[in-house]
Design an enzyme around this catalytic site. Structure first.
Site, short mmCIF file in Angstrom:
data_model
loop_
_atom_site.label_atom_id
_atom_site.label_comp_id
_atom_site.label_asym_id
_atom_site.label_seq_id
_atom_site.Cartn_x
_atom_site.Cartn_y
_atom_site.Cartn_z
N HIS A 160 1.28 -1.27 0.52
CA HIS A 160 0.01 0.22 0.25
C HIS A 160 0.45 1.13 -0.20
CE1 HIS A 160 -3.48 -2.27 0.32
NE2 HIS A 160 -3.30 -2.87 1.21
N ASP A 195 -2.65 -10.64 -2.76
CA ASP A 195 -3.08 -9.67 -1.05
C ASP A 195 -4.52 -9.94 -1.27
OD1 ASP A 195 -1.86 -8.79 1.35
OD2 ASP A 195 -3.76 -7.81 0.92
N HIS A 197 -6.03 -6.94 -1.00
CA HIS A 197 -6.38 -5.53 -0.98
C HIS A 197 -6.00 -5.35 -1.88
CE1 HIS A 197 -7.18 -7.00 3.26
NE2 HIS A 197 -7.83 -5.75 3.14
N ASP A 284 -4.61 -13.15 2.75
CA ASP A 284 -5.90 -12.78 3.68
C ASP A 284 -6.81 -12.55 1.65
OD1 ASP A 284 -4.51 -10.84 1.90
OD2 ASP A 284 -4.63 -8.60 3.27
ZN LIG Z 1 -4.45 -7.27 2.53
#
Ligand SMILES: [Zn+2]
Length: 340
Positions: A160, A195, A197, A284
């Site tokens: 991120h 991931d 996200h 995740d």
């Molecule tokens: Zn994540």
């Protein structure tokens, strides 16, 4: 496989985190890395300490003023009157598209460099972030030395983080740093982010570049953070147009569905013909992960990484998210087994 880890992560244990207006302990806890390391060890992988590297290796991705900020902000924060001694937390942010002057005041800089409240900075955060980046660089070194793959047990995670903005538990973009370290040895490098996200920071770092292909499979931002990015229409800019691929996934997508989307990613990577691959390995996407985005099973991770391994590229695996659940360690063992 070689597993590179750093003990510096223990010093980073953010307590402040906001969920729907409630202050909670962050999901990004030191226990995560301990479970992952133990699982890798039990699965027979070789645990090695990360080497140390010059700061220039971080400046391939991050600006000098941002690195200075990360390194010094906590000590300077303590000098502010009545500040929270535990953690640096932002409370103001610049507005996109508006004029923005780099602030002189520390509180302004905190709002400039920390994109959200999931990027709190404590006394040990900088050392931990640097240690995680060194894990990534050690894994690159190992792969450049002839290994087919290596795994960097990075904590805090990185995908991120932008060139000068932390957010979503991430400070230094370990995958981007790895890709930039590989780049002088290969004309083209691909980053595949699995991931759950969207890898917004990684997309941001390479958005106008054609030499690093970025692909992210993630929970559709219509229902999950980071909300503002990760949509299919974000395809790159200027020279980078066509070199960013987002594959947003519906909520609860199972392993079979995931593998079908992964096929699209693998086709794109094969067409790009990179010399090396970086995988942002979040765990995740697991069906019982606290984030509850998609529903990959423990066995599913092995099927995913086996397909990635079939690309036949030198591969650096970078740990991203994946939060405390009974199967966190098993999920890593499964993911690493795909490369066996
Ligand atoms: Zn994540």
């Amino acid at each position: 496989m070689h597993v590179f880890s750093s003990d510096t992560h223990h010093g980073h244990d953010p307590q402040f985190f906001v969920v729907r207006g409630q202050i909670r302990r962050s999901n990004e806890q030191p226990e995560r890395a301990e479970r992952l390391k133990l699982a890798a060890q039990r699965a027979g992988h070789t645990i090695a300490p990360a080497d140390t590297f010059d700061r220039e290796t971080l400046e391939t991705v991050h600006t000098p003023r941002y690195l200075d900020f990360l390194e010094n902000v906590h000590a300077r924060w303590l000098e502010l009157e009545d500040s929270n001694p535990e953690e640096v937390i932002p409370n103001v942010h610049p507005f996109p598209g508006e004029p923005c002057t780099y602030p002189q005041h520390l509180v302004g800089r905190v709002g400039f460099h920390l994109g959200d409240m999931a990027a709190a900075i404590g006394a040990g955060t900088w050392r931990a972030a640097e240690g995680a980046a060194h894990c990534a660089l050690s894994a690159v070194q190992h792969v450049q030395g002839g290994a087919r793959a290596a795994y960097a047990l990075c904590r805090p995670p990185g995908h991120h983080a932008y060139a000068e903005r932390a957010n979503g538990f991430c400070y230094l973009n370990n995958a981007a740093i790895a890709a930039c370290d590989l780049r002088p040895h290969h004309e083209r490098v691909a980053i595949l982010d699995i991931d759950v996200h969207h890898g917004n920071g990684t997309q941001g770092v390479f958005y106008d570049r054609a030499d690093v292909l970025t692909i992210s499979l993630h929970a559709d931002p219509h229902y999950m953070t980071p909300f503002f990015t990760g949509h299919a229409h974000e395809t790159g800019r200027d020279a980078g147009e066509g070199y960013n691929l987002n594959l947003p996934l519906p909520k609860g997508l199972n392993t079979e569905g995931y593998l079908r989307e992964l096929e699209r990613a693998c086709d794109r990577i094969a067409a790009f013909a990179p010399g090396a691959l970086v995988v942002s390995l979040g765990l995740d996407a697991y069906e019982h992960d606290p984030y509850q985005g998609v529903a990959v099973t423990t066995e599913g991770f092995e099927r995913i990484t086996r397909r990635i391994a079939q690309l036949g590229l030198p591969t650096v695996l970078i740990q991203e998210g994946g939060y405390l659940s009974d199967a966190l360690g098993d999920n890593l063992a499964s993911a690493l087994a795909g490369f066996a």
